[in-house]
Design an enzyme around this catalytic site. Structure first.
Site, short mmCIF file in Angstrom:
data_model
loop_
_atom_site.label_atom_id
_atom_site.label_comp_id
_atom_site.label_asym_id
_atom_site.label_seq_id
_atom_site.Cartn_x
_atom_site.Cartn_y
_atom_site.Cartn_z
N TRP A 1 62.12 62.13 96.55
CA TRP A 1 61.85 61.36 97.40
C TRP A 1 62.35 59.80 97.76
CZ3 TRP A 1 63.08 64.84 100.68
CH2 TRP A 1 62.67 66.05 100.62
N ASP B 1 56.01 55.36 101.91
CA ASP B 1 56.20 56.87 102.43
C ASP B 1 54.97 57.47 102.06
OD1 ASP B 1 56.78 59.69 102.70
OD2 ASP B 1 58.64 59.47 101.37
N LYS C 1 53.28 67.99 106.05
CA LYS C 1 52.59 68.06 105.08
C LYS C 1 51.17 68.09 105.13
CE LYS C 1 56.58 68.00 103.16
NZ LYS C 1 57.26 66.68 102.49
#
Ligand SMILES: *Cc1c(COP(=O)(O)O)cnc(C)c1O
Length: 360
Positions: free
Chosen positions: A101, A171, A195
């Protein structure tokens, strides 16, 4: 009705209590005679929903007044572009690459300016967090970027990098609201909610006010400017209204659990059950450096691909879903977010123990 134990990395398990409440309110939200899905986002009723969601999140994270909370769309991936478009005044940014990511975020930012990868753990398949106490921070960097919890590899920054005065952008998609944070250490904290918070379709951006300016990269679309959404209190256009309502319910649920300090304690207890087993197991082993282990995503392997596949298959038959590891690493991964009960982890460890007995 049989609910499984869902170990998916995302979209992921939600608190059963919250799902039931939403089901009860599906046809008639609090006497409005309609579902939240059918409501105008400009209605009084909805205004209360979004305002309460923001206030509850502020309470949970202790968000200072000089930070804005934005409920946006486009997922975490859209932020990979939105961040450089809004913040790259010098067209330089430093990225710490600890997984897929962060890597994706860095390559997206490279479309808009110069990206310096100032640290990386790619040399050992992202199985650790590099030492970030004294990095070579670029003098003209507009910000330093991290992915705080690496969903795929199962590592987490236990200490934030020393950015030497530069803005820290993080993030936190897969560790959002899993433990208390000091918001003042960041310029931006953001994450997709699918999530650890709510249904897919909402991304929450917590941004310090002075970073919200009209001075953005030329050509930045109106919808991709933080200012657009900050000025309109996340109601510039139709927001992901139902998703925000669900997030709001989860915030209230978290408050009822005792807030983020209580969640941290619960999450530590939960993760310890699984990690302790992995450390003593003769068949299964964890794949990341111990000091850097995530509380949320726990990857593990047997060392034998066929046995891994057999485990995933038998686990599924026994009611443990989504234990297959990410396609880029293989093996297994158990995501044990806030809404995963301790009973689920205990049952999984018992199943693993039996599997070990039968297959060693
Ligand atoms: C899942 C994930 C993403 C991607 O999220 P989308 O909402 O699908 O764009 C980004 N970062 C992290 C850390 C993630 O876990």
């Amino acid at each position: 009705m049989a609910r499984v134990y869902n170990f998916s990395a995302g979209p992921a398990v939600l608190p059963e209590e919250v799902l039931k409440e939403a089901a009860d309110e599906m046809l008639d939200y609090k006497g409005s005679g309609m579902s939240v899905m059918e409501m105008s986002h400009r209605s009084k009723v909805y205004e209360t929903i979004i305002n309460e969601a923001e206030q509850d999140l502020r309470d949970l994270m202790n968000i200072p007044d000089n930070y804005k909370v934005l409920f946006l769309q486009g997922g975490a991936s859209q932020q990979f572009a939105m961040i450089p478009m809004n913040l790259m005044k010098n067209k330089v940014a430093d990225y710490i690459v600890t997984g897929q990511w962060a890597k994706k975020a860095a390559s997206e930012a490279a479309k808009y300016g110069k990206v310096n990868v100032i640290a990386s753990s790619a040399d050992e398949t992202f199985s650790y967090i590099p030492d970030c106490s004294d990095l070579d921070i670029s003098e003209d960097a507009d910000y330093v970027y991290i992915c705080e919890n690496n969903t795929i590899y199962g590592t987490k920054f236990k200490e934030l990098p020393n950015t030497k005065g530069k803005e820290l952008i993080a993030d936190v998609s897969s560790c959002f609201l899993s433990e208390p944070v000091d918001v003042t250490k960041y310029g931006i904290i953001y994450g997709g909610v699918q999530k650890n918070i709510g249904p897919a379709g909402v991304v929450i951006v917590i941004i310090r006010e002075d970073l919200i300016t009209e001075d953005v990269l030329e050509g930045t679309p109106t919808m991709l400017q933080y200012k657009t959404h900050a000025d309109a209190k996340s109601l510039y256009n139709t927001p992901p209204a139902y998703g925000i309502y669900m997030c709001g319910k989860v915030f209230k649920w978290l408050k009822k659990q005792g807030g983020l300090a209580a969640m941290k304690e619960y999450n530590e207890k939960k993760a310890k059950i699984l990690y302790d087993f992995l450390d003593e197991s003769k068949l299964f082993k964890g794949t990341v450096r111990k000091e850097d282990r995530s509380l949320m995503n726990v990857p593990f392997v047997t060392g034998n691909d066929e046995l891994d596949a057999k485990f995933v298959k038998e686990a599924k038959e026994a009611g443990f879903e989504n234990l297959k590891g990410h396609r880029s690493v293989g093996g297994m991964r158990a995501s044990i977010y806030n809404a995963m009960p301790i009973a689920g982890v205990e049952a999984l460890v018992k199943f693993m123990r039996d599997f070990e007995q039968a297959n060693l």
